[in-house]
Write an enzyme that holds these catalytic residues in place. Structure first.
Site, short mmCIF file in Angstrom:
data_model
loop_
_atom_site.label_atom_id
_atom_site.label_comp_id
_atom_site.label_asym_id
_atom_site.label_seq_id
_atom_site.Cartn_x
_atom_site.Cartn_y
_atom_site.Cartn_z
N LYS A 54 0.84 -1.20 0.00
CA LYS A 54 0.00 0.00 0.00
C LYS A 54 0.87 1.25 0.00
O LYS A 54 0.64 2.18 -0.75
CB LYS A 54 -0.92 0.01 1.23
CG LYS A 54 -2.11 -0.92 1.10
CD LYS A 54 -2.82 -1.13 2.42
CE LYS A 54 -3.86 -2.24 2.28
NZ LYS A 54 -4.41 -2.72 3.54
N GLN A 98 -5.07 -1.37 9.54
CA GLN A 98 -5.03 -2.73 8.99
C GLN A 98 -5.69 -3.72 9.96
O GLN A 98 -5.39 -3.73 11.16
CB GLN A 98 -3.57 -3.12 8.72
CG GLN A 98 -3.38 -4.46 8.03
CD GLN A 98 -3.91 -4.51 6.60
OE1 GLN A 98 -3.92 -3.51 5.89
NE2 GLN A 98 -4.36 -5.67 6.19
N ASP A 121 -11.48 2.90 3.98
CA ASP A 121 -11.93 1.50 3.94
C ASP A 121 -13.44 1.40 3.78
O ASP A 121 -13.96 0.34 3.40
CB ASP A 121 -11.56 0.80 5.26
CG ASP A 121 -10.29 -0.04 5.16
OD1 ASP A 121 -10.03 -0.59 4.08
OD2 ASP A 121 -9.60 -0.14 6.19
N1 GUN Z 1 -7.54 -6.77 6.17
C1 GUN Z 1 -7.91 -7.52 5.11
N2 GUN Z 1 -8.54 -6.77 4.17
C2 GUN Z 1 -8.56 -5.50 4.67
C3 GUN Z 1 -9.06 -4.27 4.17
O1 GUN Z 1 -9.65 -4.18 3.08
N3 GUN Z 1 -8.87 -3.19 4.98
C4 GUN Z 1 -8.26 -3.28 6.19
N4 GUN Z 1 -8.15 -2.16 6.91
N5 GUN Z 1 -7.77 -4.39 6.68
C5 GUN Z 1 -7.92 -5.51 5.92
#
Ligand code: GUN
Length: 297
Positions: A54, A98, A121
């Site tokens: 990311k 995350q 998100d």
């Molecule tokens: N963990 C797995 N997929 C995601 C996501 O799309 N966003 C976040 N914040 N954590 C994750």
């Protein structure tokens, strides 16, 4: 029939190029640089890989990337304090914490502490409600990536039968809302669903997001159906090494489906591209600038 392979790698590259072009224009014309803060608590290896990716792609798109890596035993209070600081930081337009978080931290409390305007998100309860009522919201990245691929392939999805396997807050539920907004007839199935194969067999669109390696078989699906495979499962290969597989058995499904996303190289790269799109959108909203056209309403 041999299915068309939907190339998520190529699609996501085009999307990221579009984002980078917008970011460039924002910097030149408005003197604004979108910024994304990513918070990782603990040492989960898969999460570390995602967070690194990311950060790298955020910078490649010309945005500012702020990484906050906290130890496994960080208290909920300290994490909430960081979220509040990021909420108040004018350089930060998007915040992503995350998941999963360590067990001693209440995930809902943390997600709902994020300013909904910065919630790239789309997990905050306000964004969930806005999406469910068809109002302008932040749309969760993975379902948004799936929708963009489906619309690119089919144009209108109106009247299509969509079956989603999996009912998570991250994929299954928001995917259902998005497909409903596109006038699909939507069925959400899960681990307790009876006659799952029969239901999947009626679908024009199948979204496999259940987290079970190669569960969906070719003889489950209607010839010509579109299969979007959200699963990323690490399994042992014949040679003893590890390989990545989806929630659908690619070899048999690709013989029957009309179109299918591969794993890897399908939905995965689209998720990060959509995170960049959401960060750009959050920045435009904050500065009351025109939003990029890439987002369907
Ligand atoms: N963990 C797995 N997929 C995601 C996501 O799309 N966003 C976040 N914040 N954590 C994750």
């Amino acid at each position: 029939m041999v299915a068309q392979i939907i190339d998520g790698k190529l699609f996501s590259r085009k999307l990221r190029d579009q984002v980078a072009e917008h970011v460039n224009a924002l910097k030149k014309e408005n003197n604004v640089t979108p910024g994304l803060a990513v918070v990782l608590v603990g040492e989960d290896p898969a999460s570390q890989v995602y967070v690194r990716s990311k950060g790298k792609q955020t910078i490649e798109a010309g945005m500012n990337s702020y990484e906050h890596r906290l130890s496994e035993n960080t208290s909920e209070e300290d994490l909430l304090e960081l979220v509040n600081r990021l909420n108040d930081d004018n350089e930060v337009h998007g915040i992503l914490v995350q998941l999963p978080l360590p067990e001693h931290i209440n995930e809902d409390a943390v997600i709902n502490a994020i300013d909904p305007v910065k919630d790239v998100d789309g997990f905050h309860i306000s964004n969930v409600g806005l999406l469910a009522t068809g109002q302008n919201s932040m749309v969760p990245c993975t379902p948004l990536g799936c929708l963009l691929m489906l619309k690119d392939l089919h144009g209108s999805l109106s009247g299509m039968d969509a079956v989603i396997i999996g009912r998570s807050n991250i994929v299954g539920k928001p995917m259902a809302q998005l497909l409903l907004s596109e006038s699909c007839t939507v069925t959400i199935t899960h681990s307790k669903t009876k006659n799952l194969e029969e239901m999947v067999g009626r679908a024009d669109i199948i979204i496999a997001a259940v987290g079970r390696p190669e569960m969906v078989k070719g003889d489950w699906i209607k010839p010509g159906a579109t299969l979007i495979d959200v699963g990323i499962n690490r399994v042992e290969g014949n040679d003893g090494g590890k390989r990545l597989v989806g929630d659908a058995e690619f070899s048999s499904c690709s013989e029957i489906a009309g179109a299918i996303t591969p794993v890897p190289g399908g939905v995965g790269p689209m998720t990060i591209a959509c995170l960049l799109v959401n960060t750009l959108v959050a920045c435009c909203r904050k500065h009351k600038l025109a939003e990029p056209y890439i987002i369907p309403n």
